[in-house]
Design an enzyme around this catalytic site. Structure first.
Site, PDB file in Angstrom:
ATOM      1  N   ASP A  78       0.868  -1.186   0.000  1.00 31.14           N
ATOM      2  CA  ASP A  78       0.000   0.000   0.000  1.00 31.14           C
ATOM      3  C   ASP A  78       0.898   1.228   0.000  1.00 31.14           C
ATOM      4  OD1 ASP A  78      -0.023   0.967   3.129  1.00 31.14           O
ATOM      5  OD2 ASP A  78       0.003  -1.215   2.979  1.00 31.14           O
ATOM      6  N   GLU A 107      -7.647   3.767  12.305  1.00 29.06           N
ATOM      7  CA  GLU A 107      -6.553   3.411  13.208  1.00 29.06           C
ATOM      8  C   GLU A 107      -6.215   4.488  14.233  1.00 29.06           C
ATOM      9  OE1 GLU A 107      -2.543   3.541  11.389  1.00 29.06           O
ATOM     10  OE2 GLU A 107      -3.607   3.792   9.464  1.00 29.06           O
TER      11      GLU A 107
END
Length: 263
Positions: free
Chosen positions: A65, A157
């Protein structure tokens, strides 16, 4: 007169009981260590020097990513790289963050990933103290999905004290519902072990997960969670990118990955 010289071979002294005990203990210790290593290594971890990290070789579909922080990317070089008879097959690209931030390199990376034949997906970095609706609008303006693209991802997150736990869960659910309704595919939640236990488990179980976990050999501690992707390292190398990148693996076969994509 010649004197006969006789020689006698000294007899070996038997191993005392304490010696046998030590020997048996060592064998048990070695055997236990081998058994424990094999038990831990059910995912067939192996260090790949070219990447500078270990990979779970039980799985064959590996990817990375990226965001603007990875700088300029040589996509042809990245796609051509081979390691242990494997090559990267997917990439998730950061598209947006919060209600207004758009990754400046997204459009280029999005196009290039498609051109070189990688499965591609886009993710939104979620800000939990901001409303979910304008955050999804920000993502929608940037990301257009087509058949064969991976589902959108909500990167969840970071926490907040602005809302209660229940409100945070409700807001996350709102973003996910808006994304599913708009794109016609169930989005994926990217999160870590702490957030999984605090927010996801028991609340958002119907959504597939992408877990960031660098601490263990397996994902056993996530019970029956629907984990599709595992970010197992944030310090790997890849041809075409300067510096380190996040490495991920898809926990399934190619047909499973295709089934997950936009139809």
């Amino acid at each position: 007169m010649t004197r006969r010289v006789t020689s006698s071979t000294p007899q070996k002294r038997p191993l005392p009981p304490v010696g046998w005990a030590i020997l048996v203990g060592l064998l048990v210790l070695i055997g236990g260590g081998v058994w424990y290593y094999n038990r831990l290594n059910i995912n067939q971890w192996r260090h790949v020097s070219k990447l500078g990290i270990r990979l779970p070789m039980k799985f064959q579909i590996h990817g990375i990513d990226i965001s603007k922080h990875n700088g300029r990317i040589d996509w042809n070089n990245l796609r051509a790289m081979r390691f242990e008879d494997i090559r990267l097959q997917f990439v998730y690209v950061k598209a947006t963050e919060g209600t207004s931030l758009m990754d400046k390199d997204f459009k280029t990376s999005w196009q290039k990933a498609d051109e070189v034949g990688l499965y591609r997906g886009a993710y939104h970095f979620y800000i939990p103290w901001k409303a979910p609706e304008p955050q999804f609008e920000n993502f929608k303006k940037m990301v257009k999905l087509k058949r064969g693209d991976l589902p959108p991802v909500l990167d969840f997150e970071i926490g907040t004290n602005v809302y209660t736990r229940e409100q945070v869960v409700a807001n996350v659910a709102t973003w996910l519902r808006l994304a599913e309704n708009y794109y016609g595919v169930r989005p994926i939640i990217y999160t870590n072990a702490d957030f999984y236990r605090r927010y996801i488990k028991g609340n958002l179980d119907k959504y597939p997960l992408w877990i960031a976990d660098y601490s263990g050999w397996t994902l056993d501690r996530y019970d029956d969670a629907r984990i599709h992707f595992w970010q197992h390292s944030k310090s790997g190398y890849v041809n075409g990118i300067r510096g380190t990148v996040d490495y991920n693996v898809f926990l399934g076969e190619v047909e499973d990955l295709k089934q997950l994509c936009v139809k």
